[in-house]
Design an enzyme around this catalytic site. Structure first.
Site, mmCIF file in Angstrom:
data_model
loop_
_atom_site.group_PDB
_atom_site.id
_atom_site.type_symbol
_atom_site.label_atom_id
_atom_site.label_comp_id
_atom_site.label_asym_id
_atom_site.label_seq_id
_atom_site.Cartn_x
_atom_site.Cartn_y
_atom_site.Cartn_z
ATOM 1 N N ASP A 1 -38.037 76.832 40.345
ATOM 2 C CA ASP A 1 -37.454 78.175 40.403
ATOM 3 C C ASP A 1 -38.234 79.164 39.548
ATOM 4 O OD1 ASP A 1 -35.474 78.406 42.230
ATOM 5 O OD2 ASP A 1 -33.815 78.503 40.829
ATOM 6 N N ASP B 1 -22.597 71.276 36.071
ATOM 7 C CA ASP B 1 -22.455 69.830 35.914
ATOM 8 C C ASP B 1 -21.006 69.440 35.620
ATOM 9 O OD1 ASP B 1 -22.509 71.099 33.474
ATOM 10 O OD2 ASP B 1 -24.209 69.985 32.684
#
Length: 729
Positions: free
Chosen positions: A287, A440
């Site tokens: 990214d 997460d």
């Protein structure tokens, strides 16, 4: 006849064994200590003479021992003086530079970068103003209390009725005494009751959280005592490769963003995983918005493709959703449906070659297991004081919290990396969502609500880096403590409506979210940074010594047990945890009330330290230039060696462009160096606590004084950024 002692010394030679003492200070002389001579063992006919010789001998030996002790003490004092001078010099340079945390966003705007701070400017300004008001009020009250002390107003541990008696009109002699007596009445009637009530509430929360920590430690002790650990199913052979083991199709993902310091290490470690190549695919999810970094990572992927690794490079054009968006985009690839499991490693993580062989078997014949999580180990845990203190925290997190929750509850928060997911569990839980900065924990909570179980492997480690600078650590902690509060707001209705048991709902709402993510930073900051200093100026409200000293010391002792080599740092750890409560409290408020800073993601700065042995097995195979980032000289070598070294897919124009970009980047880096900063909130709290410690002297409160003094010094060191990596100024 007396026996001979020629083995000890010979005639004509210097008797005794020479002991050379090496002096660190060259101005000291060298000395020799005499060993026992033959005369010491021979019996003299005159007992008085023998006693005098022995006395003289003992006196000389005692003199030498005292000289050695004096030299050691002088060496210690010299070292302390040198350290003090170095510290004073660093403080002088830091103050003279005038760089503060408020300047970060301005510098980022000038350079055309996103805001460097992870905190909302509005919240930062309000928080800073509140602390500044507290500091000014405390300074005014300190001057008032000192003047009253010299006029005879001595408040030790006197009962409240004595204060009231002293505040009656009978005791008024002049204007100052009249004013101070009214101040005492205001304290007793209006300030002390609400302050004592708030203190009692925080003490209750403190005791509940301490009890929770004690239960976790007892659970960890029981696991060790009974040697409880997850056991994988017996291995079977793979028909294709003939290897012994369980070899399903595994997808490995390495999300990264502008992390050129570590990309080679992580890619190399993953490409060396021991797994059949036909059943393993590696996705490098880049990214990065820096063209140079993109080219370097792409070149590294192409190099490993030529080595035979099954690895692909992916770069998003639209970079929405941070890490969650990156993972979500990768999971939408058509070929993912052919894979059963996905392993995730952040850019600075370096799994061992047998990582998949030790984690994947735990899924075999356990269809309800959705996640297998390994623990982290750290290549730079001894780099400085900051990394040592982080290691204590994370060792307790993995050894105690994750392991106990995994064994007894089959649920814990996914750590975002060094874990293997069953792809079916991800899809069943709704996949990756970009709604928080803790994607997460979000997927772990949703998977648990859908009935999936988690396995934590405490004996499987994956190496990574700890932030070495306070600036990087502070931003990381802000994200880690604001995200859970965002998630709590979003998940609470789903938890209440879920079909899991009442006990699991209670554990998730009260223990997992409220107690460990909200209450802990709230009482740590409120009790020890606000209420305790206020009780020094309003002595009618009191905090017992066991709250200030004994229980915190006991909890710090329990926290440090999983990292026994860190016991010398138990006092700095206790003080530093209270210091970090400012950042954690600020982050918790941001996430709870959905302020702007709660949705900002700042990539933690990496140093690029390699794992133990520097990936020794890889170094034996690969040229040295592939173990570090490309420099201009490396590109010159590649161009000189064309066409032999252009086979990796880069043309001459590409290399020329990369060379020019790297030169420009090096020039920008030379112009803009990283500097240590002054953190104003921590610095103001340092002065507040030191002011309160001075006030505690007037009340002769020993334990409170020492706690406030050392806690104030801790805030001062952190506020001047002297705790972590020190940049060259």
């Amino acid at each position: 006849m007396a026996s001979s002692f020629d083995w000890w010394g010979k005639e004509g030679q210097h008797k005794g064994t020479s002991v050379v003492v090496k002096m660190e200070n060259p101005n000291w002389d060298m000395v020799e200590l005499q060993g026992p001579s033959e005369d010491d063992f021979l019996l003299s006919p005159d007992p008085i003479s023998r006693r005098d010789k022995a006395r003289n001998k003992n006196a000389r030996q005692l003199t030498w021992v005292l000289l050695l002790k004096a030299h050691r003490a002088a060496g210690c004092l010299t070292s302390l003086a040198t350290a003090a001078l170095g510290l004073a010099s660093a403080i002088r340079r830091r103050v003279a530079s005038g760089r503060t945390d408020l300047d970060e966003d301005q510098e980022s705007a000038v350079l055309g970068q996103p805001p460097a701070s992870a905190e909302s400017p509005a919240l930062k300004s309000r928080f800073y103003s509140c602390i500044k008001v507290f500091l000014w009020v405390s300074l005014i009250l300190l001057g008032f209390e000192v003047a009253a002390y010299f006029k005879g107003w001595h408040f030790g541990a006197a009962p409240r009725w004595q204060y009231l008696l002293m505040a009656t009109p009978l005791g008024v002699k002049d204007a100052f005494n009249s004013l101070y007596s009214k101040w005492v009445m205001i304290r007793v009637e209006y300030l002390a009751p609400p302050l004592q009530f708030l203190a009692n509430v925080c003490i209750l929360l403190f005791l509940i959280q301490s009890l929770d920590r004690l239960v976790l430690c007892l659970g960890c002790f029981w696991i060790r005592l009974k040697k409880i650990k997850p056991v994988a199913k017996p291995d079977v052979s793979d028909p294709e490769s003939g290897q012994s083991g369980y070899f399903p199709m595994v997808l490995v993902q390495i999300p990264m963003c502008n992390e050129k310091e570590v990309y080679q290490q992580s890619i190399a470690a993953v490409c060396n995983l021991e797994w059949p190549k036909s059943k393993l695919l590696i996705q490098v999810l880049d990214d990065s918005d820096d063209p140079t970094t993109q080219l370097l990572i792409k070149e590294e992927v192409q190099k490993w493709q030529h080595e035979g690794a099954n690895i692909v490079y992916r770069h998003r054009v639209i970079r929405d959703g941070y890490k969650a968006g990156n993972l979500k985009s990768a999971m939408n690839c058509s070929y993912v449906k052919d894979y059963e499991f996905v392993a995730i490693f952040d850019a600075d993580f370096q799994p061992t070659p047998d990582f998949l062989k030790r984690t994947i078997p735990h899924f075999k014949d356990n269809e309800d297991v959705g996640l297998v999580q390994a623990r982290w180990s750290f290549v730079n845990k001894d780099e400085n004081l900051l990394t040592r203190l982080q290691n204590i925290n994370l060792a307790f997190h993995f050894e105690v919290e994750q392991q106990v929750n995994g064994i007894f509850l089959n649920f814990f928060g996914f750590n975002g990396t060094a874990g293997v997911w069953r792809i079916k569990a991800l899809e069943d839980s709704g996949g990756w969502l970009e709604r928080t900065t803790v994607e997460d924990m979000d997927i772990a909570v949703r998977a648990h609500l859908h009935g999936w179980k988690f396995v934590f492997l405490n004996d499987v480690e994956c190496q990574c880096e700890l932030p070495e600078s306070y600036e990087a650590y502070r931003k990381q902690q802000h994200r880690w403590h604001s995200g859970p509060m965002q998630l709590f707001r979003l998940c609470l209705p789903a938890i209440i409506r879920s079909k899991i048991s009442i006990w699991k709902k209670f554990n998730m709402i009260f223990l997992f979210f409220l107690l460990r993510k909200l209450i802990l930073p709230f009482y740590s900051f409120t009790l020890f940074c606000i209420i305790l200093p206020m009780t020094m100026f309003v002595p009618e409200a009191q905090l017992p010594a066991w709250v200030v000293c004994y229980i915190p010391a006991t909890m710090s002792f329990l926290n440090i047990l999983p990292a026994p080599k860190s016991f010398p740092f138990i006092v700095p750890y206790l003080l530093f945890e209270n210091t970090m409560s400012v950042t954690k409290f600020n982050a918790m408020i941001s996430g709870l009330f959905q302020l702007g800073s709660a949705y900002e993601w700042v990539v933690t700065k990496k140093s690029g330290r390699s794992s133990e042995g520097d990936l020794a097995s890889l170094v034996m195979k690969e040229p040295q230039k592939h173990q570090r980032g490309l420099s201009v000289s490396d590109i010159d070598e590649i161009m000189d060696a064309k066409p032999h070294k252009l086979k990796r897919g880069l043309s001459e124009p590409d290399l020329e462009e990369m060379k020019e970009e790297i030169r420009q980047q090096q020039e920008r880096a030379s112009r803009k160096k990283k500097h240590n900063r002054i953190y104003l909130k921590e610095l103001l709290l340092a002065f507040l606590l030191l002011t309160a410690s001075a006030r505690s002297l007037l009340s002769a409160q020993g334990i409170h004084f020492y706690f406030l003094l050392f806690q104030g010094i801790s805030f001062l060191l952190v506020g001047l950024d002297l705790i972590g990596e020190q940049q060259v100024e």
